[in-house]
Design a protein around this motif. Structure first.
Motif, short mmCIF file in Angstrom:
data_model
loop_
_atom_site.label_atom_id
_atom_site.label_comp_id
_atom_site.label_asym_id
_atom_site.label_seq_id
_atom_site.Cartn_x
_atom_site.Cartn_y
_atom_site.Cartn_z
N LYS A 59 0.85 -1.19 0.00
CA LYS A 59 0.00 0.00 0.00
C LYS A 59 0.88 1.23 0.00
CE LYS A 59 -3.93 -1.89 2.56
NZ LYS A 59 -4.47 -2.01 3.92
N GLU A 60 0.51 2.20 -0.80
CA GLU A 60 1.28 3.44 -0.89
C GLU A 60 2.77 3.14 -1.08
OE1 GLU A 60 0.22 6.14 2.33
OE2 GLU A 60 -1.84 5.43 2.26
N GLY A 61 3.05 2.08 -1.84
CA GLY A 61 4.43 1.74 -2.16
C GLY A 61 5.19 1.00 -1.07
N ILE A 62 4.53 0.73 0.06
CA ILE A 62 5.21 0.04 1.16
C ILE A 62 4.62 -1.35 1.36
CG2 ILE A 62 5.73 0.10 3.63
CD1 ILE A 62 5.73 3.15 3.45
N ALA A 63 5.48 -2.36 1.29
CA ALA A 63 5.03 -3.74 1.47
C ALA A 63 4.96 -4.07 2.95
CB ALA A 63 5.99 -4.69 0.76
N ASN A 64 3.97 -4.85 3.31
CA ASN A 64 3.79 -5.22 4.72
C ASN A 64 4.03 -6.71 4.91
OD1 ASN A 64 2.95 -5.71 7.29
ND2 ASN A 64 0.78 -5.42 6.85
N PHE A 65 5.15 -7.03 5.57
CA PHE A 65 5.53 -8.44 5.80
C PHE A 65 5.22 -8.92 7.21
CE2 PHE A 65 7.48 -10.06 1.97
CZ PHE A 65 7.62 -8.89 1.23
N LEU A 66 4.44 -8.13 7.96
CA LEU A 66 4.03 -8.59 9.28
C LEU A 66 3.01 -9.71 9.09
CD1 LEU A 66 3.58 -5.22 11.18
CD2 LEU A 66 5.41 -6.90 11.48
N LEU A 67 3.14 -10.77 9.87
CA LEU A 67 2.24 -11.90 9.71
C LEU A 67 1.18 -11.85 10.81
CD1 LEU A 67 4.97 -14.59 9.12
CD2 LEU A 67 3.24 -13.92 7.44
N PRO A 68 -0.02 -12.36 10.51
CA PRO A 68 -1.00 -12.53 11.58
C PRO A 68 -0.40 -13.50 12.61
CG PRO A 68 -1.93 -13.11 9.43
CD PRO A 68 -0.49 -12.85 9.21
N SER A 69 -0.71 -13.31 13.88
CA SER A 69 -0.01 -14.06 14.94
C SER A 69 -0.06 -15.58 14.77
CB SER A 69 -0.52 -13.66 16.30
OG SER A 69 -1.93 -13.72 16.31
N HIS A 70 -1.15 -16.11 14.20
CA HIS A 70 -1.24 -17.57 14.05
C HIS A 70 -0.30 -18.12 12.97
CE1 HIS A 70 -4.11 -16.28 10.91
NE2 HIS A 70 -3.75 -17.40 10.31
#
Ligand SMILES: [Zn+2]
Lengths: 144, 251
Positions: free
Chosen positions: A131-142
């Motif tokens: 989003k807005e050029g920034i990738a999000n590699f945080l995973l859902p806790s499970h």
């Protein structure tokens, strides 16, 4: 995010890391944008051996961009002689500049960016949002 | 003295403000001992080194390294990349790097090439064996517990820019280190053998309460012949160094 960045990323899940299918990530619903930046021929030359060429080829195909050559270009393919002073009779007046290949690679790696969309792991299918050029590699806790 | 990158655009309500620890990293990376080490390890004409900063915060360190690549590495053809759990920090980092690189260009100096700053946990998004230089200014303050990580859905969204509770948690994540202040650092150290390339080297900041000597000894026992040394210190108080920088590498 720049296409060059994707050369260095994989799925963030521990169980995927060691499987070849977790690299490269596959773009999905990607909105591309072009962000102009000055070309650095030396950088281009020395970043080439860092690229997983097969992965970059796959990426350009999946994004519907012009095909890359089958093999990593050799350093000499990145330069062309721009001026030649034949009268001088020696090589001193020869100047070289970036070839079309170098320009194309610069545009592809450094200027072509994913503004929004998803990057999908080929192993687990997890979709990482951009989003807005920034990738999000945080995973859902499970999934950590 | 090289200029410190400007971070005047950064919102310190939710992003760690550059402090003594950040400046110690900058000072250490330009020590003649470190520039000599890095120039020797990444000679010109070898493939471009990839520099990863984990937990970029304002981006001051990554911007400094990118803009001063020539001084630090003796070559400007390096690639830099950042990660932070805080999506706002990622945004800020990209801007801090952009400004620093523009300033360098104004005085006719070449900079390294910044790839991106991605939202993620430590180095987990990076391909194994891809990082040549890893820099980490961790949350090192001993605390009873670690703050919760931002949730997947919380990450980025200009729709939710004002959220005091989230902001204070993001800020806490940038300094709270749990037991001995080492919980996050220990996780990062555990990732180094995988994420670093064969020529890889890591610079990790520790504080006195982290017991740097114990950390050094633990690293030296890793399989594969790892070296670790303290290469920079600051904040001398009664003979004790308050902060130090560890260099970790395989010779
Ligand atoms: Zn996966």
């Amino acid at each position: 995010m720049k296409l060059l960045t994707i050369n260095f990323l994989t799925c963030a899940r521990k169980t995927c890391k060691s499987t070849p299918a977790s690299f490269p990530l596959h773009p999905k619903e990607a909105e591309l944008e072009q962000v102009e930046t000055e070309m650095n021929p030396l950088f281009l030359r020395n970043i080439l051996p860092r690229l997983d060429w097969e992965a970059m080829r796959m990426l350009t195909t999946e994004l519907g961009l012009p095909n890359l050559p089958a093999e990593t270009p050799a350093p000499e393919e990145l330069v062309v002689a721009t001026t030649t002073d034949l009268d001088a009779g020696n090589g001193d007046d020869r100047a070289s500049g970036p070839s079309q290949m170098a320009r194309d690679l610069h545009v592809l790696l450094m200027e072509t960016s994913i503004a929004s969309g998803k990057l999908v792991c080929g192993n687990c299918g997890h979709e990482y949002a951009v989003k807005e050029g920034i990738a999000n590699f945080l995973l859902p806790s499970h999934m950590v | 003295m090289l200029p410190t990158p400007s971070t005047s655009h950064v919102n310190y309500d939710r992003i760690y403000e550059p402090a003594e620890d950040s400046y110690l990293l900058l000072d250490t990376l330009v020590l003649s001992t470190e520039t000599a080490f890095l120039k020797d390890r990444f000679p010109p004409a070898t493939p471009s080194p990839l520099v990863l900063e984990v937990g970029t915060g304002s981006g001051v360190v990554l911007a400094f390294v990118t803009a001063n690549a020539e001084t630090i590495f003796g070559r400007a053809d390096i690639a830099t990349i950042g990660t932070d759990v805080n999506p706002f920090a990622c945004e800020a980092t990209a801007e801090t790097v952009r400004v620093a690189v523009t300033e360098q260009a104004k005085v006719g100096k070449a900079s390294g090439r910044f790839c991106d700053c991605v939202t993620g946990d430590l180095s987990t998004a990076l391909k194994h064996g891809s990082v040549d230089v890893l820099i980490f200014n961790p949350p090192y303050v001993p605390t009873e517990a670690l703050p919760e990580m931002p949730t997947h859905s919380e990450a980025l969204g200009s729709a939710s820019r004002d959220n005091f509770e989230r902001d204070s948690r993001l800020l806490a994540l940038s300094y709270a280190g749990g037991a001995d202040g080492m919980e996050t650092t220990d996780r990062l150290l555990g990732q180094l053998p995988d994420v670093l390339s064969k020529r890889g080297v890591a610079y990790v900041l520790l504080c006195k309460q982290n017991r740097p000597q114990d950390v050094l000894e633990r690293i030296r026992e890793w399989l594969g012949g790892w070296h670790a040394d303290i290469v920079g210190t600051s904040g001398k108080k009664a003979g004790w160094e308050r902060l130090c920088i560890l260099r970790i590498w395989r010779p």
